[in-house]
Design an enzyme around this catalytic site. Structure first.
Site, PDB file in Angstrom:
ATOM      1  N   ASP A   1     -74.795  68.039  -8.786  1.00 18.27           N
ATOM      2  CA  ASP A   1     -74.517  66.858  -7.992  1.00 18.27           C
ATOM      3  C   ASP A   1     -73.127  67.243  -7.040  1.00 18.27           C
ATOM      4  OD1 ASP A   1     -74.513  64.310  -6.673  1.00 18.27           O
ATOM      5  OD2 ASP A   1     -73.369  63.458  -8.342  1.00 18.27           O
TER       6      ASP A   1
ATOM      7  N   ASN B   1     -83.810  58.718  -5.578  1.00 17.08           N
ATOM      8  CA  ASN B   1     -83.470  59.678  -4.174  1.00 17.08           C
ATOM      9  C   ASN B   1     -84.337  59.394  -2.904  1.00 17.08           C
ATOM     10  OD1 ASN B   1     -82.282  62.495  -6.088  1.00 17.08           O
ATOM     11  ND2 ASN B   1     -81.023  60.794  -5.291  1.00 17.08           N
TER      12      ASN B   1
HETATM   13  C1  IPE Z   1     -78.562  62.639  -9.543  1.00 17.85           C
HETATM   14  O1  IPE Z   1     -77.540  62.753  -8.482  1.00 17.85           O
HETATM   15  C2  IPE Z   1     -79.750  63.175  -8.794  1.00 17.85           C
HETATM   16  C3  IPE Z   1     -79.972  64.474  -8.670  1.00 17.85           C
HETATM   17  C4  IPE Z   1     -79.140  65.630  -8.698  1.00 17.85           C
HETATM   18  C5  IPE Z   1     -81.200  65.059  -8.206  1.00 17.85           C
HETATM   19  P1  IPE Z   1     -77.434  61.380  -7.441  1.00 17.85           P
HETATM   20  O2  IPE Z   1     -76.488  61.910  -6.401  1.00 17.85           O
HETATM   21  O3  IPE Z   1     -78.823  61.204  -7.006  1.00 17.85           O
HETATM   22  O4  IPE Z   1     -76.795  60.236  -8.479  1.00 17.85           O
HETATM   23  P2  IPE Z   1     -76.104  59.207  -8.323  1.00 17.85           P
HETATM   24  O5  IPE Z   1     -76.451  58.252  -7.287  1.00 17.85           O
HETATM   25  O6  IPE Z   1     -74.541  59.515  -8.049  1.00 17.85           O
HETATM   26  O7  IPE Z   1     -76.057  58.482  -9.736  1.00 17.85           O
HETATM   27  C1  IPE Z   2     -77.074  66.367  -5.098  1.00 19.32           C
HETATM   28  O1  IPE Z   2     -76.247  66.091  -4.221  1.00 19.32           O
HETATM   29  C2  IPE Z   2     -78.257  66.594  -4.885  1.00 19.32           C
HETATM   30  C3  IPE Z   2     -79.387  65.582  -4.571  1.00 19.32           C
HETATM   31  C4  IPE Z   2     -79.460  64.530  -5.123  1.00 19.32           C
HETATM   32  C5  IPE Z   2     -80.647  65.887  -4.048  1.00 19.32           C
HETATM   33  P1  IPE Z   2     -75.852  64.881  -3.341  1.00 19.32           P
HETATM   34  O2  IPE Z   2     -76.831  64.775  -2.287  1.00 19.32           O
HETATM   35  O3  IPE Z   2     -76.104  63.859  -4.386  1.00 19.32           O
HETATM   36  O4  IPE Z   2     -74.282  65.010  -3.137  1.00 19.32           O
HETATM   37  P2  IPE Z   2     -73.372  63.890  -3.272  1.00 19.32           P
HETATM   38  O5  IPE Z   2     -73.385  63.123  -4.385  1.00 19.32           O
HETATM   39  O6  IPE Z   2     -73.458  62.828  -2.022  1.00 19.32           O
HETATM   40  O7  IPE Z   2     -71.986  64.481  -2.694  1.00 19.32           O
HETATM   41 MG    MG Z   3     -74.722  62.506  -5.346  1.00 16.69          MG
END
Ligand code: IPE
Ligand code: IPE
Ligand code: MG
Length: 256
Positions: free
Chosen positions: A36, A84
Site C-alpha cells: 500500500d 479497488n
Molecule cells: C489494499 O489497499 C489493497 C491492495 C493493496 C491491493 P487499499 O489502498 O485498497 O486499502 P484501503 O482502501 O486503504 O483499505
Molecule cells: C496500493 O497503493 C496499490 C493498489 C491498491 C492497487 P494505493 O494505490 O492504494 O496507494 P495509496 O494508498 O492511495 O497511497
Molecule cells: Mg491504498
C-alpha cells in the site's frame, strides 16, 4: 507442508545474502504483503498516481527476489482488491494494462528464478489478454522448484469465504460430501490458498492499520508488521527490519 528453499538467480541480479542479524533457522515460511501507498508516494513527488504503481512494480520485483534468496517458501501479495474497482476507471485501466505488460516482460525471468506463480481471486472480470497471460504463466511455471509467488488479483477475503461455502454446499447437495464432516481442514481445502501453509508474517506498508479484506481466514495467527514506508520505497533494509521484528516475537497460538 514445507517448502523447498532454493537459492537461485536470474542471471541479471546478484544473489543477495541473508543479513547477518537474521536467524536463517527462524525465517517465516510464508509472507503475505499488503502493498500500500503507491498513490501517496507519487503525490509526495508531485507525480500522477500511475507513476506510483509503476514504481511499486520495482519494489515487488526486489521483494520477490530477496524472499527467494533468503529462503522464504511463499510470498503472497495483494495486487488488486474486489473493492479497488471503485477507483476512477482511468486508474483501474492503467493497473490492468500494467499487470499485463509486467507479466509479459517478467515471465522469462520468473522461469529462470524457478518461481512458481499463481493468481488468487475472481479472474473472470479481468481483461481477456491479461487472463490469457495469467493462464500461460501459471501453467508454464507449475513445475518450478522455487518460491511460490501468489498474486491476489480481484481478490476479496469475504468473497473467497463465500466461494468456499458454495463449493462445499454444491458437493454436499451432490452427495459427495457429508456436511457433518466439514471441519477446518476441509474448509481450507476450498480456499485459493489450499496448497499453502498459512502466512506466518503479514507486512503492510504505508502505516494503515487494517486488513482491508485480505486473507481473512489465513491470517488467523499471522504476526503483523506495519511500516510507515510507502510501498515503492520498500527494499532490502525494510524487509530485513520486518523479518527482525518477526524474529523478536514469541508466537503463542493461544498457549502460555
Ligand atoms: C489494499 O489497499 C489493497 C491492495 C493493496 C491491493 P487499499 O489502498 O485498497 O486499502 P484501503 O482502501 O486503504 O483499505
Ligand atoms: C496500493 O497503493 C496499490 C493498489 C491498491 C492497487 P494505493 O494505490 O492504494 O496507494 P495509496 O494508498 O492511495 O497511497
Ligand atoms: Mg491504498
Amino acid at each position: 507442508m514445507t517448502y523447498p528453499s532454493v537459492i537461485t538467480t536470474d542471471n541479471s541480479r546478484k544473489v543477495s545474502p541473508l543479513p547477518k542479524d537474521l536467524d536463517r533457522l527462524r525465517m517465516p515460511e510464508h509472507i503475505a504483503v499488503i502493498m500500500d501507498g503507491n498513490g501517496r508516494w507519487a503525490k509526495e513527488k508531485g507525480l500522477p498516481r500511475t507513476i506510483g504503481h509503476t514504481a511499486g512494480v520495482e519494489a515487488l520485483k526486489t521483494t520477490l527476489h530477496l524472499c527467494s534468496n533468503w529462503g522464504i517458501g511463499a510470498l503472497t501479495v495483494y495486487a488488486f482488491s474486489t473493492e479497488n474497482w471503485s477507483r476512477p476507471s482511468e486508474e483501474v485501466n492503467f493497473l490492468m494494462t500494467l499487470f499485463e505488460s509486467v507479466l509479459k516482460r517478467e515471465l522469462t525471468n520468473l522461469k529462470l528464478e524457478e518461481v512458481k506463480i499463481n493468481f488468487m481471486g475472481d479472474l473472470d472480470p479481468l481483461p481477456i489478454g491479461l487472463k490469457d497471460l495469467i493462464k500461460e504463466s501459471v501453467e508454464s511455471t507449475s513445475n518450478s522448484k522455487g518460491i511460490h509467488f501468489n498474486v491476489c488479483t480481484n481478490y476479496g477475503g469475504r468473497r473467497e469465504l463465500v466461494r468456499a461455502a458454495q463449493k462445499l454446499a454444491e458437493r454436499s447437495v451432490k452427495g459427495e460430501l457429508d456436511p457433518s464432516l466439514i471441519d477446518e481442514n476441509v474448509f481450507a481445502s476450498e480456499l485459493f490458498t489450499a496448497s499453502e501453509v498459512d502466512p506466518d508474517l503479514l507486512i503492510r506498508t504505508s502505516g494503515e492499520k487494517r486488513i482491508s479484506n485480505f486473507l481473512l481466514w489465513q491470517l488467523a495467527y499471522a504476526e503483523i508488521h506495519i511500516t510507515d514506508v510507502l510501498w515503492p520505497d520498500f527494499n532490502a533494509d525494510t524487509l530485513a527490519k520486518a523479518l527482525l521484528d518477526y524474529q523478536s516475537r514469541r508466537r503463542r497460538f493461544g498457549g502460555v
